[in-house]
Design a protein around this motif. Structure first.
Motif, mmCIF file in Angstrom:
data_model
loop_
_atom_site.group_PDB
_atom_site.id
_atom_site.type_symbol
_atom_site.label_atom_id
_atom_site.label_comp_id
_atom_site.label_asym_id
_atom_site.label_seq_id
_atom_site.Cartn_x
_atom_site.Cartn_y
_atom_site.Cartn_z
ATOM 1 N N ARG A 1 6.095 3.326 -1.661
ATOM 2 C CA ARG A 1 4.881 3.751 -0.932
ATOM 3 C C ARG A 1 5.285 4.012 0.510
ATOM 4 N NH1 ARG A 1 -0.267 -0.254 -0.590
ATOM 5 N NH2 ARG A 1 1.035 -1.303 0.959
ATOM 6 N N THR B 1 9.141 -9.365 -10.978
ATOM 7 C CA THR B 1 9.405 -9.020 -9.582
ATOM 8 C C THR B 1 8.159 -9.327 -8.760
ATOM 9 O OG1 THR B 1 8.678 -6.750 -10.006
ATOM 10 C CG2 THR B 1 11.032 -7.189 -10.200
ATOM 11 N N ILE C 1 6.402 0.210 1.114
ATOM 12 C CA ILE C 1 6.896 -0.668 0.042
ATOM 13 C C ILE C 1 8.303 -0.232 -0.328
ATOM 14 C CG2 ILE C 1 6.584 -1.464 -2.326
ATOM 15 C CD1 ILE C 1 3.625 -1.198 -1.996
ATOM 16 N N THR D 1 -1.426 -3.425 9.695
ATOM 17 C CA THR D 1 -1.636 -2.206 8.896
ATOM 18 C C THR D 1 -3.116 -2.001 8.608
ATOM 19 O OG1 THR D 1 -1.251 -3.426 6.841
ATOM 20 C CG2 THR D 1 0.655 -2.330 7.845
ATOM 21 N N ARG E 1 5.501 -9.750 1.933
ATOM 22 C CA ARG E 1 5.344 -9.148 3.261
ATOM 23 C C ARG E 1 5.167 -10.234 4.313
ATOM 24 N NH1 ARG E 1 0.475 -6.025 6.049
ATOM 25 N NH2 ARG E 1 1.736 -5.834 7.916
ATOM 26 N N HIS F 1 1.599 -12.585 1.198
ATOM 27 C CA HIS F 1 1.830 -12.612 2.639
ATOM 28 C C HIS F 1 2.288 -14.015 3.039
ATOM 29 C CE1 HIS F 1 -0.689 -9.169 1.889
ATOM 30 N NE2 HIS F 1 -0.456 -8.708 3.100
ATOM 31 N N GLU G 1 -1.370 1.416 5.089
ATOM 32 C CA GLU G 1 -0.725 0.298 4.395
ATOM 33 C C GLU G 1 0.785 0.267 4.633
ATOM 34 O OE1 GLU G 1 -3.097 2.120 2.926
ATOM 35 O OE2 GLU G 1 -4.401 0.813 1.721
ATOM 36 N N SER G 2 1.353 -0.906 4.438
ATOM 37 C CA SER G 2 2.783 -1.113 4.687
ATOM 38 C C SER G 2 3.649 -0.238 3.781
ATOM 39 C CB SER G 2 3.142 -2.583 4.446
ATOM 40 O OG SER G 2 2.857 -2.955 3.112
HETATM 41 O O1 TXA Z 1 -0.425 -3.028 4.356
HETATM 42 C C1 TXA Z 1 -0.493 -3.590 3.269
HETATM 43 O O2 TXA Z 1 0.485 -3.689 2.511
HETATM 44 C C2 TXA Z 1 -1.831 -4.205 2.867
HETATM 45 C C3 TXA Z 1 -2.107 -5.353 3.830
HETATM 46 C C4 TXA Z 1 -3.352 -6.113 3.504
HETATM 47 O O3 TXA Z 1 -1.007 -6.231 3.826
HETATM 48 N N1 TXA Z 1 -1.842 -4.642 1.503
HETATM 49 C C5 TXA Z 1 -1.855 -3.767 0.456
HETATM 50 O O4 TXA Z 1 -1.885 -4.360 -0.804
HETATM 51 O O5 TXA Z 1 -1.836 -2.576 0.589
HETATM 52 P P1 TXA Z 1 -2.289 -3.587 -2.151
HETATM 53 O O6 TXA Z 1 -2.509 -4.662 -3.180
HETATM 54 O O7 TXA Z 1 -3.404 -2.638 -1.927
HETATM 55 O O8 TXA Z 1 -1.009 -2.809 -2.527
HETATM 56 C C6 TXA Z 1 -0.029 -3.399 -3.327
HETATM 57 C C7 TXA Z 1 0.929 -2.343 -3.775
HETATM 58 C C8 TXA Z 1 0.423 -1.635 -4.988
HETATM 59 O O9 TXA Z 1 0.628 -0.248 -4.858
HETATM 60 C C9 TXA Z 1 1.282 -2.202 -6.099
HETATM 61 O O10 TXA Z 1 1.463 -1.303 -7.104
HETATM 62 C C10 TXA Z 1 2.569 -2.532 -5.360
HETATM 63 O O11 TXA Z 1 2.149 -2.962 -4.113
HETATM 64 N N2 TXA Z 1 3.289 -3.651 -5.983
HETATM 65 C C11 TXA Z 1 2.988 -4.953 -5.924
HETATM 66 N N3 TXA Z 1 3.863 -5.695 -6.632
HETATM 67 C C12 TXA Z 1 4.754 -4.835 -7.147
HETATM 68 C C13 TXA Z 1 5.907 -4.980 -7.975
HETATM 69 N N4 TXA Z 1 6.310 -6.167 -8.409
HETATM 70 N N5 TXA Z 1 6.572 -3.855 -8.313
HETATM 71 C C14 TXA Z 1 6.170 -2.638 -7.856
HETATM 72 N N6 TXA Z 1 5.091 -2.436 -7.080
HETATM 73 C C15 TXA Z 1 4.392 -3.517 -6.736
#
Ligand code: TXA
Ligand code: MG
Length: 328
Positions: free
Chosen positions: A191, A113, A179, A30, A117, A62, A176-177
């Motif tokens: 997301r 929670t 979600i 991603t 990934r 990860h 990004e991935s």
């Molecule tokens: O593609 C991707 O997912 C990239 C690559 C590096 O793996 N990573 C990424 O991570 O985009 P980050 O930290 O930018 O995005 C994390 C997202 C955030 O929008 C956050 O709000 C959501 O994941 N998130 C994480 N833990 C969560 C949880 N327990 N409940 C709801 N949302 C969560």
């Protein structure tokens, strides 16, 4: 900072940086991630410092495969089916966090929670297998700027804040991935990404809906707000003394902290006072923040009083989270 092409030596070097608490940027299919050992709160705090994030959002961990993921998250049958169908790949699952997994509370921002990934990119897979650690990684860029899809983007954005950039070419997907939140009654996409709702509908008989926050800071509806951990007890900020049944979340020296009505904090039972960082180190304080708030959030305490924390560097994110906790 050095950009290093992926090789067995480079992977070993990256793994040892992660094991010793450093930051490694690595490619996924991603975007490039900014990785730290998810078991080490101080290492995770460096991610927020490097990105200049004004607040602590939970991060994605990860891992190389489903069995590693099961050490940190609880999978029900539905989650197992989805993981078998889409991993490795650009899909992040939100699942109940396992309490015995050892993941730092800073990674999950105190939530029960966790986002998990399994990336498909060869370099990411090799790094995760070599280091044997769960790696917390947001995109490797300064907060509010575009996500990096080449090693040069990472170097330009983060300069010297990262110990090593493991290069593995340009990211195939560049977005990004997806979600997928599996903690509610119905799976929800929080997301959008390369895996879309139709991909689930064509395989499974349960509905998957979008519940996408347009902007986490200014959500369109309360339902789109990212859930935040907040203590059940009231939180009192910038405390200069401690009341009757209050617990104390300290920062730095306790020398001048007294009790309302006389006496000294140092004579209190240890269960009532926790120090984010005796030496006044903001990285250490960030790493301890959620775990200590939770530990003090007990019925015998009328409130949690928090000492003043400087509003610089990581202190800005710490204060942001504390002021949200004080409002709720
Ligand atoms: O593609 C991707 O997912 C990239 C690559 C590096 O793996 N990573 C990424 O991570 O985009 P980050 O930290 O930018 O995005 C994390 C997202 C955030 O929008 C956050 O709000 C959501 O994941 N998130 C994480 N833990 C969560 C949880 N327990 N409940 C709801 N949302 C969560
Ligand atoms: Mg990002």
């Amino acid at each position: 900072m050095h950009i290093t092409q992926t090789s067995p030596e480079a992977l070993n070097q990256a793994a040892s940086i992660l094991k010793s608490g450093g930051l490694v940027s690595f490619p996924t299919e991603t975007v490039y991630g900014l990785g730290a050992n998810a078991l080490d709160g101080k290492a995770v705090a460096k991610i927020f410092a490097a990105k200049g994030r004004p607040s602590f959002n939970p991060l994605i961990i990860h891992v190389p495969d489903l069995s590693a993921a099961q050490k940190y998250a609880v999978f029900d049958d539905r989650a197992l089916e989805i993981a078998h169908a889409f991993w490795p790949g650009p899909l992040t699952l939100i699942l109940p966090k396992r309490r015995d997994g050892g993941i730092s509370d800073l990674v999950t921002a105190g939530l029960d929670t966790i986002a998990v990934r399994v990336p498909a990119h060869k370099t990411a897979q090799e790094l995760l297998k070599t280091c044997g650690l769960p790696v917390a990684a947001p995109s490797a860029n300064i907060s509010g700027t575009l996500s990096p899809t080449t090693p040069k983007h990472v170097a330009d954005s983060l300069q010297n804040a990262v110990d090593m950039v493991l290069a593995g070419g340009a990211c195939e997907i560049g977005l990004e991935s997806t979600i997928l939140d599996l903690t509610g009654d119905h799976p929800e996409i929080l997301r959008p990404g390369a895996v879309v709702a139709e991909d689930f509908q064509s395989r499974f008989d349960f509905p998957v809906v979008y519940n996408v926050a347009i902007n986490e800071k200014a959500p369109k509806s309360p339902g789109q707000l990212l859930k935040h951990y907040a203590p059940a007890r009231p939180v009192r900020l910038r405390a200069v003394d401690l009341g009757g049944d209050e617990a104390l979340l300290a920062f730095g020296s306790l020398k001048f902290m007294g009790l309302k009505g006389g006496g000294h904090v140092k004579d209190l039972p240890q269960s009532r006072v926790l120090n984010l960082s005796e030496s006044g180190d903001l990285h250490e304080a960030a790493a301890n923040l959620f775990a200590m708030l939770k530990a003090l959030d007990r019925p015998e305490h009328s409130a949690i009083a928090v000492m003043d924390i400087p509003d610089t560097g990581l202190g800005i994110a710490i204060n942001d989270r504390l002021s949200r906790a004080a409002q709720s």
